[in-house]
Scaffold this motif. Structure first.
Motif, PDB file in Angstrom:
ATOM      1  N   VAL A 503      13.896  43.913  40.794  1.00 44.44           N
ATOM      2  CA  VAL A 503      13.404  43.691  42.297  1.00 44.44           C
ATOM      3  C   VAL A 503      12.094  42.783  41.565  1.00 44.44           C
ATOM      4  N   GLU A 504      11.648  41.536  42.387  1.00 44.66           N
ATOM      5  CA  GLU A 504      10.463  41.047  42.168  1.00 44.66           C
ATOM      6  C   GLU A 504       9.920  41.032  44.064  1.00 44.66           C
ATOM      7  N   ASP A 505       8.638  39.648  44.069  1.00 47.45           N
ATOM      8  CA  ASP A 505       8.215  40.165  45.195  1.00 47.45           C
ATOM      9  C   ASP A 505       9.359  38.889  46.013  1.00 47.45           C
ATOM     10  N   GLN A 506       9.738  37.943  45.466  1.00 54.01           N
ATOM     11  CA  GLN A 506      10.573  37.100  46.314  1.00 54.01           C
ATOM     12  C   GLN A 506      12.344  36.604  45.283  1.00 54.01           C
ATOM     13  N   TYR A 507      12.559  37.810  44.889  1.00 52.51           N
ATOM     14  CA  TYR A 507      14.078  37.772  44.897  1.00 52.51           C
ATOM     15  C   TYR A 507      14.524  39.812  44.206  1.00 52.51           C
ATOM     16  N   VAL A 508      15.957  39.571  44.476  1.00 50.18           N
ATOM     17  CA  VAL A 508      16.153  40.834  44.709  1.00 50.18           C
ATOM     18  C   VAL A 508      17.970  40.966  44.086  1.00 50.18           C
ATOM     19  N   LYS A 509      18.236  42.017  42.789  1.00 56.42           N
ATOM     20  CA  LYS A 509      19.283  41.441  41.907  1.00 56.42           C
ATOM     21  C   LYS A 509      20.085  43.188  43.299  1.00 56.42           C
ATOM     22  N   LEU A 510      20.787  43.017  43.560  1.00 58.09           N
ATOM     23  CA  LEU A 510      22.219  44.319  44.150  1.00 58.09           C
ATOM     24  C   LEU A 510      22.933  44.695  43.467  1.00 58.09           C
ATOM     25  N   SER A 511      23.215  46.441  42.883  1.00 61.42           N
ATOM     26  CA  SER A 511      25.134  46.395  43.081  1.00 61.42           C
ATOM     27  C   SER A 511      25.649  47.281  43.718  1.00 61.42           C
ATOM     28  N   PHE A 512      27.266  46.682  44.122  1.00 64.96           N
ATOM     29  CA  PHE A 512      27.533  46.795  44.892  1.00 64.96           C
ATOM     30  C   PHE A 512      29.271  47.837  44.250  1.00 64.96           C
ATOM     31  N   GLU A 513      29.246  49.262  44.416  1.00 66.98           N
ATOM     32  CA  GLU A 513      31.294  49.638  44.221  1.00 66.98           C
ATOM     33  C   GLU A 513      31.773  48.716  44.799  1.00 66.98           C
ATOM     34  N   ASN A 514      32.770  48.013  44.768  1.00 67.45           N
ATOM     35  CA  ASN A 514      33.475  46.759  45.081  1.00 67.45           C
ATOM     36  C   ASN A 514      34.756  46.367  45.081  1.00 67.45           C
ATOM     37  N   THR A 515      35.788  47.243  46.205  1.00 64.92           N
ATOM     38  CA  THR A 515      37.688  46.931  45.835  1.00 64.92           C
ATOM     39  C   THR A 515      37.773  46.071  45.733  1.00 64.92           C
ATOM     40  N   ARG A 516      38.619  45.692  44.228  1.00 64.10           N
ATOM     41  CA  ARG A 516      39.843  44.048  43.738  1.00 64.10           C
ATOM     42  C   ARG A 516      40.949  44.624  43.585  1.00 64.10           C
ATOM     43  N   LYS A 517      41.424  43.740  44.229  1.00 63.35           N
ATOM     44  CA  LYS A 517      43.180  44.144  44.829  1.00 63.35           C
ATOM     45  C   LYS A 517      43.870  43.857  42.604  1.00 63.35           C
ATOM     46  N   ARG A 518      44.908  44.416  42.857  1.00 67.24           N
ATOM     47  CA  ARG A 518      45.301  44.416  41.507  1.00 67.24           C
ATOM     48  C   ARG A 518      46.749  44.108  42.280  1.00 67.24           C
ATOM     49  N   TYR A 519      47.930  43.947  40.502  1.00 66.86           N
ATOM     50  CA  TYR A 519      48.997  44.133  40.860  1.00 66.86           C
ATOM     51  C   TYR A 519      50.099  44.413  40.339  1.00 66.86           C
ATOM     52  N   ASP A 520      50.799  45.723  40.632  1.00 66.78           N
ATOM     53  CA  ASP A 520      52.241  46.693  39.986  1.00 66.78           C
ATOM     54  C   ASP A 520      53.078  45.587  40.082  1.00 66.78           C
ATOM     55  N   LYS A 521      53.096  44.871  38.880  1.00 65.90           N
ATOM     56  CA  LYS A 521      54.253  44.414  37.991  1.00 65.90           C
ATOM     57  C   LYS A 521      55.441  45.667  38.235  1.00 65.90           C
ATOM     58  N   VAL A 522      55.735  46.492  37.989  1.00 66.67           N
ATOM     59  CA  VAL A 522      56.795  47.177  38.164  1.00 66.67           C
ATOM     60  C   VAL A 522      56.921  47.103  39.365  1.00 66.67           C
ATOM     61  N   LYS A 523      56.107  48.475  40.183  1.00 62.58           N
ATOM     62  CA  LYS A 523      56.329  48.389  41.481  1.00 62.58           C
ATOM     63  C   LYS A 523      56.912  46.589  42.266  1.00 62.58           C
ATOM     64  N   GLY A 524      56.068  45.862  41.885  1.00 62.98           N
ATOM     65  CA  GLY A 524      55.986  44.533  42.823  1.00 62.98           C
ATOM     66  C   GLY A 524      55.285  44.609  44.068  1.00 62.98           C
ATOM     67  N   GLU A 525      54.482  45.549  43.918  1.00 61.46           N
ATOM     68  CA  GLU A 525      53.350  45.209  45.359  1.00 61.46           C
ATOM     69  C   GLU A 525      51.461  45.587  44.642  1.00 61.46           C
ATOM     70  N   SER A 526      50.586  45.448  45.315  1.00 57.82           N
ATOM     71  CA  SER A 526      49.710  44.725  44.558  1.00 57.82           C
ATOM     72  C   SER A 526      48.662  46.294  45.243  1.00 57.82           C
ATOM     73  N   PHE A 527      47.767  46.931  44.946  1.00 59.58           N
ATOM     74  CA  PHE A 527      46.902  47.993  45.027  1.00 59.58           C
ATOM     75  C   PHE A 527      45.480  47.804  44.753  1.00 59.58           C
ATOM     76  N   GLN A 528      43.937  48.828  45.009  1.00 56.84           N
ATOM     77  CA  GLN A 528      42.867  48.590  44.871  1.00 56.84           C
ATOM     78  C   GLN A 528      42.932  49.149  44.481  1.00 56.84           C
ATOM     79  N   GLU A 529      41.587  48.685  43.405  1.00 61.01           N
ATOM     80  CA  GLU A 529      40.345  49.376  42.060  1.00 61.01           C
ATOM     81  C   GLU A 529      39.305  49.023  42.418  1.00 61.01           C
ATOM     82  N   VAL A 530      38.566  49.875  42.066  1.00 61.22           N
ATOM     83  CA  VAL A 530      36.745  50.108  42.742  1.00 61.22           C
ATOM     84  C   VAL A 530      35.987  49.189  40.981  1.00 61.22           C
ATOM     85  N   PHE A 531      35.549  48.423  41.775  1.00 61.87           N
ATOM     86  CA  PHE A 531      34.768  47.801  40.982  1.00 61.87           C
ATOM     87  C   PHE A 531      33.401  47.695  40.897  1.00 61.87           C
ATOM     88  N   THR A 532      32.080  47.454  40.132  1.00 59.77           N
ATOM     89  CA  THR A 532      30.798  46.416  40.072  1.00 59.77           C
ATOM     90  C   THR A 532      30.909  45.602  40.626  1.00 59.77           C
TER      91      THR A 532
END
Length: 604
Positions: A503-532
């Motif tokens: 953080v500065e006077d006119q600037y701020v950087k934030l981190s978020f825990e965010n879910t992203r989609k992944r693809y399971d090649k064996v099951k042939g379906e998408s699932f979610q994992e947590v990233f920053t």
């Protein structure tokens, strides 16, 4: 009333023009993204059901209504509807059939102008040696009208005006000009599409790299065509499929009515409607699904595609992917891809000009030249905010109200009018008049009962979202002018929280825990994992941050104070213009009614 002597030069030209009206940017940009975001192959099932139960019935309804109105010299929906059922109010429902086209072309021509610019940059080698991030940055710089990528001041505005001028000039030549563009543009579009689709089919794993070792084009194809059946129970998927059918077939707009009004009274419309509809589906399902997603998966991997699929991929990603083919083939592929998008766009935008021109010719005796240039001028007037304030969300707001809500409203009312007020006996006879095919009688039942129920469901289900949109509930910064700036949701998820990392006077950087989609090649379906993920905010002038290092913030918390002009201010400007345009067209319809009444041509 000026009786039009115009007609289509040939049946092939009519079908190609109708197909060009339907085949647009949505076939290549919107359809594959909708499929990715709504369960891959599972999306195809509700999509095809909606095509058969809403798309085909609406094509029959609009073709037959347009030809019927044309017999009475009417070439736009207000008085096409008036010729079907006399009534003071019904002609004003027909206003949507003019308004929607003016409002959509206002921002649609901006996308067209991108394609012209990107053809130029592909030929000039602008994208050579750029990373994917740099190509995406190029697009962001381009839509910032104060920035120039060619040295031309206000480059985006100039390309937009040039695109509108080209559309207007072709429209001024009447149906002959539209038909000539369709006869040239549609074959080239299909040829370019086949070339790029073949490149995708032969790409395989050859695009894998150290950064994306699992890249495989076939995973893109597999995801798009392997159904994930649990998605079929999700109403959101069905609403998305219905919306895509409206968008892709250009139903609920009034353009089909206008084109069909120039068909001779005993000419076939049934086979024409089916031919144009299935040609559109071929381009969308076979070619549209075989380019962006598989090629992107072939170089960047399916997981990347699942998390980044969006309308802008065509401009922010494809130029980078083409560079992997070498400088010469990259230029050829760029010209083909953006040329394909240009032809898809212009054949649709030309169709959008014909209802306005038909109305002004019928009711006020305007010639083709005057009608075309007035249409271009009106589109420029209400379209400039989408160019100047693209980054403030005006473009997306136009697309929602004109390109989604207006289509659903108009389609719902027109099918009620056709099946229940005009009457299915007369309607069915009109559909079958001069038909070259035998239409299954089941469609009589579908048009009267099934399609209205489905359209009514789509309309009612959309009301809560419309209400939220009107009130700007999609943002915490929902006042045009404010003293505080609030933290927004991350990817629409109100449950996410951000931690202040810098953080500065006119600037701020934030981190978020965010879910992203992944693809399971064996099951042939998408699932979610947590990233920053990280998000940065920069402020200017008298604006200052109001957070501390390490502080944890929830969406809606204040992160800066000062004097803020929020995006809703610019969106409201656009909405005022849209409402004013609708009321202006209502006024013209009323003046036309008074003129008809004075001349003894109006019965109500």
């Amino acid at each position: 009333m000026a009786q039009s002597s115009e007609s289509w030069g040939s049946r092939v030209g009519l079908i190609l023009a109708m197909a060009g009206n339907a085949v647009g940017l949505g076939n290549f940009l919107r359809f594959p993204v909708q499929a990715v975001q709504n369960g891959g192959g599972a999306f195809i099932i509700p999509y095809l059901v909606c095509f058969l139960l809403m798309g085909i019935p609406l094509l029959f309804v609009e073709w037959s209504s347009g030809r019927y109105g044309g017999r009475f010299g009417n070439h736009s929906t207000p008085y096409i509807f008036d010729s079907m059922v006399k009534g003071r109010l019904l002609k004003y429902i027909g206003v949507f059939g003019i308004f929607t086209n003016v409002a959509i072309v206002a921002y649609y021509a901006y996308i067209e102008s991108w394609t012209i610019s990107y053809v130029y940059h592909s030929l000039m080698g602008t994208f050579s040696n750029m990373t994917q991030g740099e190509v995406a940055g190029f697009f962001n710089s381009y839509v910032d009208v104060a920035h120039s990528t060619t040295g031309i001041p206000y480059e985006a505005v100039i390309f937009y005006i040039l695109c509108l001028v080209l559309n207007t000039y072709i429209l001024s030549k009447g149906l002959k000009g539209v038909e000539k563009v369709a006869k040239i543009g549609m074959p080239l579009l299909i040829l370019f599409g086949i070339f790029l689709a073949l490149k995708a089919y032969t790409l395989g794993t050859s695009g894998a790299s150290d950064l994306f070792p699992n890249a495989n084009a076939w995973e893109g194809f597999n995801f798009l065509w392997t159904p994930q059946y649990d998605s079929l129970l999700n109403p959101k998927v069905w609403l998305a499929a219905a919306g895509q059918i409206f968008f892709t077939l250009s139903v609920g707009m009034g353009t089909i009515h206008c084109y069909a009004s120039y068909v001779k009274s005993k000419d076939d419309i049934a086979l024409n409607a089916v031919s144009a509809g299935f040609m559109n589906e071929f381009v969308e399902v076979v070619l549209g699904s075989a380019i962006v997603i598989p090629i992107a998966a072939g170089y960047l991997g399916l997981d990347w595609v699942l998390n980044n699929a969006g309308f802008g991929m065509a401009f922010q990603t494809m130029p980078y992917l083409f560079q992997q083919w070498g400088p010469i083939l990259a230029a050829v592929a760029g010209v083909m891809w953006f040329g394909l998008l240009f032809f898809a766009g212009i054949t649709s935008s030309l169709a959008m000009g014909t209802p306005w021109m038909g109305f002004m010719a019928d009711e006020f005796g305007w010639n083709k030249n005057k009608g075309a240039w007035s249409f271009g001028g009106l589109a420029l007037l209400i379209g400039l905010p989408t160019v100047l304030f693209y980054q403030q969300g005006v473009f997306d707001d136009y697309d929602y109200w004109a390109g989604t809500v207006s289509l659903v409203v108009f389609a719902f009312f027109e099918i009620i009018l056709f099946g229940w007020i005009f009457g299915m006996d007369k309607g069915w006879a009109e559909i079958n008049r001069g038909a070259d095919i035998k239409i299954p009688k089941l469609y009589r039942f579908i048009i009267k009962f099934v399609s209205p129920l489905l359209l009514g469901w789509v309309f009612v289900a959309s009301i809560p979202n419309m209400a939220d949109n009107i009130l700007h509930k999609d943002t915490f910064n929902n006042k045009a002018f404010a003293k505080r700036f609030y933290l927004e949701k991350l990817n629409g998820d109100s449950n996410t929280f951000g931690k202040v990392e810098a953080v500065e006077d006119q600037y701020v950087k934030l981190s978020f825990e965010n879910t992203r989609k992944r693809y399971d090649k064996v099951k042939g379906e998408s699932f979610q994992e947590v990233f920053t993920d990280f998000k940065e905010y920069r402020f200017e002038g008298g604006q200052h941050t109001s957070v501390k290092m390490g502080e944890v913030l929830n969406p809606g918390d204040t992160i800066a104070v000062g004097e803020f002009t929020n995006k809703v201010f610019y969106k409201n400007i656009g909405r005022v213009l849209l409402c004013a345009t609708f009321l202006f067209i209502c006024l013209l319809v009323y003046l036309a009614y008074r003129r008809r009444k004075k001349e003894g041509r109006a019965t109500v």
